[in-house]
Design a protein around this motif. Structure first.
Motif, PDB file in Angstrom:
ATOM      1  N   VAL A 332      13.707 138.747 -33.536  1.00  0.00           N
ATOM      2  CA  VAL A 332      13.509 137.398 -34.086  1.00  0.00           C
ATOM      3  C   VAL A 332      13.949 137.361 -35.547  1.00  0.00           C
ATOM      4  N   GLY A 333      13.604 138.390 -36.325  1.00  0.00           N
ATOM      5  CA  GLY A 333      14.016 138.439 -37.726  1.00  0.00           C
ATOM      6  C   GLY A 333      15.524 138.517 -37.886  1.00  0.00           C
ATOM      7  N   THR A 334      16.163 139.313 -37.030  1.00  0.00           N
ATOM      8  CA  THR A 334      17.624 139.405 -37.065  1.00  0.00           C
ATOM      9  C   THR A 334      18.258 138.062 -36.739  1.00  0.00           C
ATOM     10  N   ALA A 335      17.716 137.387 -35.726  1.00  0.00           N
ATOM     11  CA  ALA A 335      18.239 136.069 -35.343  1.00  0.00           C
ATOM     12  C   ALA A 335      18.061 135.053 -36.470  1.00  0.00           C
ATOM     13  N   ALA A 336      16.906 135.097 -37.131  1.00  0.00           N
ATOM     14  CA  ALA A 336      16.650 134.164 -38.231  1.00  0.00           C
ATOM     15  C   ALA A 336      17.596 134.436 -39.402  1.00  0.00           C
ATOM     16  N   GLY A 337      17.802 135.711 -39.735  1.00  0.00           N
ATOM     17  CA  GLY A 337      18.712 136.053 -40.822  1.00  0.00           C
ATOM     18  C   GLY A 337      20.149 135.692 -40.504  1.00  0.00           C
ATOM     19  N   ASN A 338      20.563 135.929 -39.263  1.00  0.00           N
ATOM     20  CA  ASN A 338      21.912 135.576 -38.834  1.00  0.00           C
ATOM     21  C   ASN A 338      22.119 134.062 -38.925  1.00  0.00           C
ATOM     22  N   LEU A 339      21.143 133.304 -38.466  1.00  0.00           N
ATOM     23  CA  LEU A 339      21.230 131.842 -38.530  1.00  0.00           C
ATOM     24  C   LEU A 339      21.313 131.364 -39.976  1.00  0.00           C
ATOM     25  N   PHE A 340      20.506 131.969 -40.852  1.00  0.00           N
ATOM     26  CA  PHE A 340      20.537 131.586 -42.264  1.00  0.00           C
ATOM     27  C   PHE A 340      21.919 131.825 -42.863  1.00  0.00           C
TER      28      PHE A 340
END
Length: 445
Positions: A332-340
């Protein structure tokens, strides 16, 4: 005469150091032996899980079998080991309340239930059961040695360190995680040395018995722009960690309110996971390693990936599935950082994905130092200053919430937060002294 007096003083100082030398020898032995035992056990578990996933995922539309598998998994746990419910939090609870005692008899059922859940498609992690397996084997080893209660607790912490290190290939982060996860705002420095020894021993046992790890050095060019991005991402990951914890908590309460047997609840949860896989994407099932690798490479992933992975994890653990929660946090953290990184049009999407991974781990688990070290061990030292900024901000923003309800608050994150009663919620957390409640908002693992 003076040389004689000088020699006597040196001899006296030498004898004063002997207890410290004995302490080093004792905990080197305990750390190495615990790391080897836990490393062997966790390695076998990981190899079994990898084999099961490789075989099962070859089945076309395998996710349609999730409901019956979770149903059978719930029956297995209900009949053979109902005590394994509570997951990785059992480790923390055992250290705080039971002198490190963890029943060895539940290990086989825990392993089978975890393999069934993750292999079928349940969104859970392998690190929680691995750390719990390491802690349980360490607990048994401590009892075999007839160690004192205080020593037994430290041996169990060594087992946690080894289990974490074997799963991720991060021996230093495993050691820091083991001594940081028990308390909010406190690190057990007296246990850090044996935890490091155990983490290294477990890692090398896994490495030499066939477990492979992938490390990727991310080259980052320092800039004020990236520093500002890390600050903003820290704020966002703090908010996402609160969303993650609350979603899992509310989903668990929803299933608890259903007037149905646990196997039926598990079947309903399986149906929900099948719907997510069929109508949204199967990327959110199981360990989601493909989603994680895509995000870290800097390739585009779905904008709502962090939402769907959170929901899949909440359903899996809420309906009674068995598995860890740290791997979903990392995804989830990786996905959030990628989206940002995508939203701001950055060329450093890789960096933001790694920073997001570490920041969400820091916020949801309250282990900011372990999160930074883990990011550095896996993706290189260039990420350290930016991950540190983001992790500390996320850690503060998440408040006194945690995915582990048995964590105790040793030091509050912010004085204003402690005095504002609206920021504390009902849960199982308490202060170290145990006299006044500073509860953590809890979830399940």
């Amino acid at each position: 005469m003076e040389p004689v007096l000088f020699g006597c003083r040196l001899l006296t100082q030498y004898y004063k150091q002997l207890p410290l030398l004995r302490h080093i020898i004792k905990w080197t032995y305990f750390g190495v032996t615990t790391g080897v035992i836990a490393g062997l056990g966790v390695t076998l578990f990981l190899q079994l899980l990898a084999w099961a996933i490789a075989v099962w995922t070859q089945v076309p539309y395998y996710y349609f079998f999730i409901p019956p598998v979770l149903f059978l998994n719930s029956l297995l746990v209900r009949w053979l080991a109902p005590g394994i419910s509570g997951g990785s939090d059992k480790m923390v609870e055992a250290i705080h309340q039971k002198a490190g005692y963890l029943p060895l008899a539940e290990v086989p059922v825990k392993i089978i239930a975890t393999v069934m859940t993750i292999t079928a498609g349940g969104s859970a992690g392998k690190e929680g059961p691995a750390a719990q397996l390491g802690a349980t084997l360490a607990s048994a080893w401590g009892r075999f040695l007839q160690a004192a209660d205080a020593d037994c607790k430290q041996i169990v912490i060594c087992g946690i360190s080894a289990g974490f290190a074997v799963v991720f290939g991060t021996p230093v982060a495993g050691a820091i995680f083991a001594v940081e996860v028990l308390f909010v705002g406190k690190i057990l420095y007296d246990t850090l040395y044996p935890a490091c020894i155990a983490g290294a021993a477990g890692y090398y046992v896994a490495y030499f018995t066939g477990i492979s790890y992938v490390y990727r050095d991310i080259i980052i060019e320092s800039s004020c722009y990236l520093t500002m991005g890390a600050i903003v991402l820290g704020l966002l990951c703090g908010a996402v960690s609160v969303f993650f914890i609350k979603t899992i908590q509310q989903c668990g309460r929803y299933f608890d309110r259903l007037q149905l047997t646990k196997p039926v609840k598990a079947f309903i949860g399986g149906v929900m996971l099948t719907c997510i896989a069929h109508f949204i994407s199967p990327l959110y099932l199981g360990l989601s390693t493909e989603l994680l690798e895509t995000g870290v490479r800097g390739d585009s992933i779905p904008a709502a990936a962090f939402f769907w992975k959170t929901l899949a994890t909440a359903v899996t653990l809420g309906c009674g599935g068995t598995g860890g929660i740290i791997m979903p946090v990392i995804v989830v953290g990786t996905a959030a950082g990628n989206l940002f990184g995508q939203l701001i049009g950055s060329v450093d999407i890789q960096a933001y994905a790694v920073i997001g991974m570490a920041a969400l781990l820091a916020g949801a688990v309250n282990t900011p130092i372990a999160a930074v070290i883990m990011a550095a061990e896996l993706y290189g030292s260039d990420v350290i200053p930016y991950a540190a900024i983001s992790c500390l901000i996320s850690y503060i923003i998440s408040g006194h919430r945690s995915i582990y309800p048995s964590q105790m608050i040793a030091t509050g994150k912010c004085p204003a937060f402690l005095t504002d009663t609206g920021n504390t919620v009902r849960g199982a957390g308490k202060t170290q002294a145990g006299t006044s409640k500073n509860p953590l908002q809890v979830s399940r693992d």
